[in-house]
Write a protein that holds these residues in place. Structure first.
Motif: not given
Length: 72
Positions: A1-10, A16-25, A29-30
């Protein structure tokens, strides 16, 4: 399992073809967006588990009961 921290907009990339973006914190909830090909199935885990449980119940249901219901 990979655990990472992302901020809004990251974002994170999966393959190559799936992107997950943080829109709102928000508190507790996120909100994320998922950009993936149409052939990739995306499901909320709680719904997937609920359907899986219902399917298990249906698979174990006594066919005699179903036949009796059909006769009524």
């Amino acid at each position: 399992m990979l655990v990472i921290t992302r901020k809004k907009g990251e974002s994170i990339l999966i393959g190559d073809d799936i992107e997950i973006t943080v829109i709102k914190v928000e508190d507790g909830g996120v909100k994320i967006s998922i950009n993936a090909p149409k052939e990739v199935t995306i499901l909320r885990k709680e719904l997937y588990k609920a359907v899986e449980e219902e399917n298990q119940i249906a698979a174990n249901y006594d066919l005699k009961v179903i036949k009796d219901i059909r006769k009524k």
